[in-house]
Motif scaffolding. Structure first.
Motif, short mmCIF file in Angstrom:
data_model
loop_
_atom_site.label_atom_id
_atom_site.label_comp_id
_atom_site.label_asym_id
_atom_site.label_seq_id
_atom_site.Cartn_x
_atom_site.Cartn_y
_atom_site.Cartn_z
N ALA A 37 0.70 -1.06 -0.12
CA ALA A 37 -0.02 -0.01 -0.02
C ALA A 37 0.77 1.31 0.03
CB ALA A 37 -0.82 -0.05 1.23
N VAL A 38 1.89 1.31 0.50
CA VAL A 38 2.88 2.27 0.47
C VAL A 38 2.90 3.21 -0.82
CG1 VAL A 38 5.33 3.52 0.94
CG2 VAL A 38 4.03 1.68 2.67
N PRO A 39 3.33 2.65 -1.85
CA PRO A 39 3.60 3.47 -2.98
C PRO A 39 2.07 3.88 -3.51
CG PRO A 39 3.89 1.28 -3.59
CD PRO A 39 3.83 1.67 -1.98
N LEU A 40 1.12 3.08 -3.25
CA LEU A 40 -0.35 3.61 -3.80
C LEU A 40 -0.77 4.61 -2.75
CD1 LEU A 40 -1.77 0.05 -4.27
CD2 LEU A 40 -0.93 1.74 -6.26
N ALA A 41 -0.56 4.59 -1.37
CA ALA A 41 -0.89 5.85 -0.72
C ALA A 41 -0.11 7.03 -0.91
CB ALA A 41 -0.70 5.38 0.85
N GLU A 42 1.05 6.77 -1.33
CA GLU A 42 1.87 8.20 -1.79
C GLU A 42 1.17 8.77 -2.95
OE1 GLU A 42 5.72 6.67 -1.85
OE2 GLU A 42 6.15 6.78 0.25
N SER A 43 0.88 7.71 -3.79
CA SER A 43 -0.07 8.43 -5.23
C SER A 43 -1.17 9.36 -4.56
CB SER A 43 -0.05 7.41 -6.01
OG SER A 43 -1.15 6.40 -5.79
N LEU A 44 -1.85 8.74 -3.77
CA LEU A 44 -3.00 9.59 -3.21
C LEU A 44 -2.69 10.80 -2.71
CD1 LEU A 44 -5.20 6.93 -1.15
CD2 LEU A 44 -5.92 8.35 -3.31
N VAL A 45 -1.69 11.13 -2.09
CA VAL A 45 -1.57 12.55 -1.49
C VAL A 45 -0.32 13.44 -2.48
CG1 VAL A 45 -2.04 11.95 0.49
CG2 VAL A 45 0.10 11.64 0.01
N ALA A 46 0.07 12.70 -3.81
CA ALA A 46 0.97 13.38 -4.62
C ALA A 46 0.93 14.71 -4.84
CB ALA A 46 0.99 12.28 -5.81
N GLU A 47 -0.35 15.38 -4.96
CA GLU A 47 -0.71 16.43 -5.23
C GLU A 47 -0.56 17.61 -4.27
OE1 GLU A 47 -1.30 17.68 -8.56
OE2 GLU A 47 -0.97 15.69 -9.17
N LEU A 48 -0.43 17.07 -2.92
CA LEU A 48 -0.53 17.88 -1.75
C LEU A 48 1.24 18.29 -1.55
CD1 LEU A 48 -2.78 15.75 0.85
CD2 LEU A 48 -3.34 17.71 -0.98
N GLY A 49 1.21 19.39 -1.03
CA GLY A 49 2.57 19.84 -0.49
C GLY A 49 2.99 19.30 0.49
N PRO A 50 4.32 20.07 0.85
CA PRO A 50 5.13 19.38 2.23
C PRO A 50 4.20 19.95 3.45
CG PRO A 50 6.40 20.78 0.62
CD PRO A 50 5.08 20.84 0.09
N GLY A 51 4.15 18.51 4.05
CA GLY A 51 2.99 18.81 5.35
C GLY A 51 1.59 18.58 5.44
N GLU A 52 1.29 18.80 4.13
CA GLU A 52 -0.29 18.72 3.81
C GLU A 52 -0.84 17.25 4.06
OE1 GLU A 52 -1.34 22.53 0.94
OE2 GLU A 52 -0.61 20.60 0.06
N PRO A 53 -0.19 16.12 3.53
CA PRO A 53 -0.78 14.92 4.14
C PRO A 53 -0.93 14.62 5.51
CG PRO A 53 1.02 14.76 2.50
CD PRO A 53 0.95 15.99 3.00
#
Length: 161
Positions: free
Chosen positions: A127-143
């Motif tokens: 799930a790690v790479p998929l979860a990272e793709s979910l928040v890819a559009e967010l900036g630093p600290g936003e996830p």
């Protein structure tokens, strides 16, 4: 069927504003976000042969340890029949077992097995790479901010859990 709801002559109509100004907008947005996240996480679980409903139970079992079925239903937002089917599935796969609860002949606690723990760990790796793709559009600290906001929204201070 039309409801007889009086509209004051000075009140604005709901149709006079954009959709995002609707009091329902937040719920609809959260629903869309849920569908997107659920689809991505289902993709991570598919090769492991389980669904999100199964994984939700495994999360509770890892967090709480052996848990009575009625508490599993409450923790996962399931009903009694639905949780029984999920636990049946997990037992068939050797991922969980039901055990008697001392002092309550009718209750059964569900416990994750070593195989369940292995699958739980494998699911997180997938799930790690998929979860990272979910928040890819967010900036630093936003996830992290999003998680904090959603946690406070879902579990308000002083509300019954």
């Amino acid at each position: 069927m039309t409801a007889d709801v009086p509209l004051s002559p000075t009140a604005s109509r709901a149709t006079d504003r954009r959709g995002e100004a609707s009091p329902f907008a937040l719920g609809l947005l959260l629903r869309q976000a849920h569908w997107r996240a659920a689809a991505v996480m289902a993709e991570a679980l598919r090769p492991l042969g389980i669904e999100l409903r199964h994984f939700a139970v495994l999360i509770v079992l890892v967090d709480r340890g052996a848990t009575v079925q009625r508490d599993l239903a409450a923790a996962t937002g399931s009903d009694k029949a639905g949780i029984m089917r999920v636990v049946d599935d997990l037992e068939r796969r050797g991922l969980a077992v039901r055990k008697a609860v001392p002092g309550d002949r009718r209750a059964r606690a569900v416990e994750i097995t070593p195989q369940g723990v292995e699958l739980f760990d494998a699911a997180h790796v997938a799930a790690v790479p998929l979860a990272e793709s979910l928040v890819a559009e967010l900036g630093p600290g936003e996830p992290e901010m999003l998680m904090d906001l959603l946690t406070r929204f879902a579990y308000p201070a002083g509300a019954e859990a």
